[in-house]
Design a protein around this motif. Sequence first.
Motif, short mmCIF file in Angstrom:
data_model
loop_
_atom_site.label_atom_id
_atom_site.label_comp_id
_atom_site.label_asym_id
_atom_site.label_seq_id
_atom_site.Cartn_x
_atom_site.Cartn_y
_atom_site.Cartn_z
N GLU A 1 31.33 -25.50 14.70
CA GLU A 1 32.21 -24.83 15.24
C GLU A 1 32.05 -24.29 16.64
OE1 GLU A 1 33.86 -21.28 12.75
OE2 GLU A 1 32.04 -21.71 11.47
N VAL A 2 33.15 -24.76 17.55
CA VAL A 2 32.91 -24.75 19.01
C VAL A 2 33.87 -23.57 19.77
CG1 VAL A 2 33.19 -25.91 21.14
CG2 VAL A 2 32.67 -27.22 19.17
N GLN A 3 33.10 -22.60 20.36
CA GLN A 3 33.72 -21.55 20.88
C GLN A 3 34.38 -21.61 22.10
OE1 GLN A 3 34.23 -18.79 18.65
NE2 GLN A 3 33.14 -20.25 17.19
N LEU A 4 35.32 -22.74 22.13
CA LEU A 4 36.22 -23.01 23.26
C LEU A 4 37.49 -23.64 22.76
CD1 LEU A 4 36.07 -26.21 24.36
CD2 LEU A 4 33.76 -25.73 25.11
N ASN A 5 38.46 -23.62 23.53
CA ASN A 5 39.77 -24.07 23.28
C ASN A 5 39.85 -25.73 23.72
OD1 ASN A 5 40.66 -21.66 22.23
ND2 ASN A 5 41.23 -20.87 24.20
N PHE A 6 39.98 -26.42 22.81
CA PHE A 6 40.18 -27.66 23.06
C PHE A 6 41.64 -28.03 24.07
CE2 PHE A 6 41.52 -32.29 22.69
CZ PHE A 6 40.56 -32.95 22.76
N GLY A 7 42.39 -27.30 23.90
CA GLY A 7 43.78 -27.15 24.37
C GLY A 7 43.76 -26.60 25.98
N ALA A 8 42.32 -26.13 26.37
CA ALA A 8 42.18 -25.75 27.46
C ALA A 8 42.76 -26.63 28.79
CB ALA A 8 40.78 -25.19 28.08
N VAL A 9 42.80 -27.84 28.48
CA VAL A 9 43.33 -29.14 29.40
C VAL A 9 44.68 -29.30 28.81
CG1 VAL A 9 43.01 -31.27 30.09
CG2 VAL A 9 41.14 -29.97 29.91
N GLU B 1 30.16 -28.86 26.47
CA GLU B 1 28.96 -29.32 26.07
C GLU B 1 29.09 -29.30 24.53
OE1 GLU B 1 24.41 -27.40 26.01
OE2 GLU B 1 25.06 -28.41 27.76
N LEU B 2 28.54 -30.38 23.80
CA LEU B 2 28.65 -30.45 22.36
C LEU B 2 27.35 -30.51 21.80
CD1 LEU B 2 32.04 -32.19 21.82
CD2 LEU B 2 31.79 -29.65 21.79
N PRO B 3 27.02 -29.90 20.72
CA PRO B 3 25.74 -29.80 20.06
C PRO B 3 25.74 -31.25 19.33
CG PRO B 3 26.90 -28.30 19.05
CD PRO B 3 27.66 -28.51 20.54
N MET C 1 30.63 -39.67 13.72
CA MET C 1 31.50 -39.10 12.62
C MET C 1 31.19 -37.47 12.50
SD MET C 1 32.31 -41.55 9.40
CE MET C 1 32.74 -43.11 9.51
N GLN C 2 30.18 -37.12 13.62
CA GLN C 2 30.29 -35.64 13.42
C GLN C 2 31.45 -34.92 13.55
OE1 GLN C 2 27.28 -34.25 16.20
NE2 GLN C 2 27.24 -32.17 15.53
N ARG C 3 31.74 -33.74 12.84
CA ARG C 3 33.19 -33.02 13.04
C ARG C 3 32.96 -31.68 13.78
NH1 ARG C 3 35.69 -31.63 7.35
NH2 ARG C 3 33.82 -30.41 6.92
N TYR C 4 33.78 -31.38 14.57
CA TYR C 4 33.85 -30.19 15.47
C TYR C 4 35.33 -29.49 15.23
CZ TYR C 4 30.13 -32.64 18.21
OH TYR C 4 28.84 -33.34 18.37
N LEU C 5 35.03 -28.22 14.91
CA LEU C 5 36.29 -27.40 15.00
C LEU C 5 36.27 -26.30 16.23
CD1 LEU C 5 38.59 -25.95 13.30
CD2 LEU C 5 36.85 -24.48 12.16
N PHE C 6 37.26 -26.63 16.90
CA PHE C 6 37.42 -25.57 17.95
C PHE C 6 38.22 -24.45 17.86
CE2 PHE C 6 36.69 -29.97 19.62
CZ PHE C 6 35.93 -30.04 20.77
N LYS C 7 37.93 -23.45 18.77
CA LYS C 7 38.48 -22.19 18.66
C LYS C 7 39.92 -22.14 18.44
CE LYS C 7 38.31 -17.39 20.75
NZ LYS C 7 37.67 -16.81 22.08
N ASP C 8 40.71 -22.96 18.81
CA ASP C 8 42.14 -23.05 18.98
C ASP C 8 42.77 -24.12 17.75
OD1 ASP C 8 41.44 -25.11 20.54
OD2 ASP C 8 42.79 -25.32 21.98
N TRP D 1 41.93 -27.01 16.73
CA TRP D 1 41.75 -28.68 17.08
C TRP D 1 40.35 -29.12 16.19
CZ3 TRP D 1 44.58 -32.33 20.30
CH2 TRP D 1 45.70 -31.57 20.73
N VAL D 2 40.55 -30.32 15.81
CA VAL D 2 39.17 -30.91 15.11
C VAL D 2 39.11 -32.16 15.45
CG1 VAL D 2 38.27 -31.65 12.99
CG2 VAL D 2 39.70 -29.40 12.90
N LEU D 3 37.88 -32.44 16.18
CA LEU D 3 37.41 -33.86 16.67
C LEU D 3 36.27 -34.52 15.41
CD1 LEU D 3 36.59 -36.14 18.69
CD2 LEU D 3 34.89 -34.55 19.65
#
Length: 549
Positions: free
Chosen positions: A94-102, A124-126, A403-410, A412-414
């Motif tokens: 879980e990433v505490q920022l908005n991917f849609g900030a751009v 920065e992503l872990p 293939m690491q999965r990230y869930l952003f605050k807004d 979005w999933v990478l």
Amino acid sequence: MLFKGPCSVHSRLAHMLMALVLLGLFVQTLRIATDGKRSPLLKDAEVIPEGNASPEELYLGRLTRELGLSNEASWVAWRIQPSEQSEVWPSVTEVQLNFGAVSPKTINLASPDRMDLYAKKRMELPVPTGPKLGDVDASDFLFGISTTYARISDRDYAMIKAWARWLTDGHHHSNGASMVVVLDQANASQLDEVDRALQASGLDCWVTTTEEPMSMARRYFELTRILKTFAANLAANGQNKRWFGLVEDDVFFPSLSYLRDRLFSYNTDSQHYIGLPSEKLDWDTSENEQIQTHGGGAVLLTLSALTRIPNLPCFETERSKKTSFKSKRWDELLHTCLMKHTELQMHVLPGFYSPNDKTVDENVDSYETGQQPLLLRRYAHRHLLNINKAHLVTNVCGESCFMQRYLFKDNWVLVNGISITQYPDGVKIEHKETHKGAPTEEKKEEHQKRSNPDSDEAGRDISGSLTERLLIDDDAGSVDRATLSWSGRRNAWKLVDSAVSKDGAVWQAYFKRGKKNSARDVQQQQQSSSADEKDSIIVLVWEQAKSAL
């Protein structure tokens, strides 16, 4: 341009100019030769392009040509700084920022605005701590693959390039693993061509061919004999292999170090026969509703198990039949033979699917479930994945970030190297308690007990619906399998391109085609600014990773 007679000022100047010209030609030739050995983002960018084009402009030009873009496109660009933080693979971060900030920019592809393209935002992503290609020691492995000249030479040797991703250090040197390739009825010219391509890629490989028609099953039976002989030759030269793999040509191991860790619990001095099914398609249901697998196109054996196969009655009988085995897969016939003529059990190390897993979501692509990939099979056919581009990001963030999965605050999933997905109506995450850690001696003792034919545990079904003598070693209770659920809209961008820039960064392009299904749609698109009607590009620039403190 040579001058005769006594030295003069003019002749000295001429010689100096000639020396400078020759030096310049030498440097340019060296630069071109060096460029040809690298995997550049764009060769234009590395050879000092004409004008003042930025890397983003050059990359857009590359994508425009490769994807057939025209008129306008939506563009988003992020720079990513990976940071190694943990040895544990999380199913979702879980990433505490908005991917849609751009905010997306509408780009006129004929004359793009440089400032609209520029990737100025950085996050920065872990990433899990893990080796890069050059840090992997895979000297325990010897693999055998059977294929054809047509398949191996297709698409400019794409298959060999894929093998080089997991069998070399990324710089044209072997990572210690060895391979034997058997071509089906290749002529001398084809054999020599493939051998040169394999050697140029840095693979420690021996290639041979069959001289008569053989089914694939028979070729893989013959491979066991070849691997046995080849292993003895390697051992005589001080290279002792511990694991021997029979794998199909479209099997890809994203991390041999992870495979080695999963095999830690098995005593290689004992006889072990291990299947490596990847997805649910690699499992079968028999007539009596028993779930079984024959390995899924990838089987590992210890040396003592491998040496038994060439002496089995079914092998000796079938090797004389030119048209045998046509009705069944090679891994199925091998499994049948071993179950009939030996006391061996098949241990199974599942990839993305296990019958023990109760959290499988049929609506989610296997590659997007957040599980660490053990191996990929038929990735191009099943998932339309260009594995060489998808796996390239590991150059900067290590094998464990693929293939690491990230869930952003807004919402979005990478899924790194696979996709970027937006869930405008929200997405929910369900965590499962886990205690995943490094392999322990207790686990090793447990595997050895279950593998011992004299043990009470030997041959016991771990599920009432599983075939006898099939043992699934998936550590289901200790693997994080968090699931994501959603309802409503879902917008997905798939990875279409990846390349390395001169500074070592990896550029990824994720793409969503606009709605252009008819001439009317095209006309409407030209009159509308709706983002859904434009081709959409998301660019991620992965920079060099930071090491954990």
